[in-house]
Write an enzyme that holds these catalytic residues in place. Structure first.
Site, PDB file in Angstrom:
ATOM      1  N   HIS A  58      66.797  74.944  37.460  1.00 49.68           N
ATOM      2  CA  HIS A  58      66.763  74.610  38.901  1.00 49.68           C
ATOM      3  C   HIS A  58      65.990  75.874  39.655  1.00 49.68           C
ATOM      4  O   HIS A  58      66.049  76.914  39.187  1.00 49.68           O
ATOM      5  CB  HIS A  58      68.133  74.612  39.437  1.00 49.68           C
ATOM      6  N   GLU A  60      66.708  77.573  42.231  1.00 48.29           N
ATOM      7  CA  GLU A  60      67.577  78.676  42.522  1.00 48.29           C
ATOM      8  C   GLU A  60      67.981  79.618  41.583  1.00 48.29           C
ATOM      9  O   GLU A  60      67.855  80.828  41.583  1.00 48.29           O
ATOM     10  CB  GLU A  60      69.021  78.185  43.064  1.00 48.29           C
TER      11      GLU A  60
END
Length: 155
Positions: A58, A60
């Site tokens: 992901h 993040e």
């Protein structure tokens, strides 16, 4: 949750949106994240789940890993993460573990958001850290990017 944005917040969120657009090059969901400390980008990432065949790739997490390498520390104590979509439970957990003090995100995620939409991991009082969370910055631009990605896939 606060809704106070600082003058540079929009600038950095636009960088996160540019990062999100890079995911389109490899047919990943266009989500981008950057980590900023003292006005400098120390980590950046966009979704690479398809590219890496990795469910944890992901935006993040990629940005946090880069920031940790930049700082030579897993503690990211004086930085802000800008992310185009509300973090999921996995990413919110990583943000808590990294001790990130502030998170600014664009669009809410009513299906998997863990900063207030479905769960509120980032405000969980039983955890040892709770970052300040601000939502809605450039939410429409973030949502438009996601809608344009999913529209042809949904027929």
């Amino acid at each position: 949750m606060s809704s106070h944005f600082f003058p540079k917040d929009e600038y950095f969120m636009r960088l996160a949106l540019r990062e999100a657009a890079l995911a389109l090059d490899h047919d990943d969901v266009p989500i981008g994240a950057i980590v900023v400390q003292e006005g400098e980008v120390i980590g950046a990432g966009h979704n690479e789940r398809e590219l890496r065949a990795d469910p944890t790739a992901h935006a993040e997490l990629i940005a946090l890993r880069e920031a940790a390498r930049t700082l030579s520390s897993w503690r990211i104590l004086e930085a802000v993460m800008y992310v185009t979509l509300e973090p999921c439970a996995m990413c919110a957990g990583a943000i808590v573990l990294a001790r990130l003090p502030r998170v600014v995100f664009g669009a809410t995620d009513p299906k998997a958001g863990a900063a207030g939409s479905v769960f509120n991991v980032l405000a969980e009082p039983r955890l040892n850290h709770r970052p300040r969370v601000e939502r809605g910055l450039l939410a429409e631009e973030s949502s438009d990017l996601l809608r344009s990605f999913f529209a042809p896939r949904r027929g």
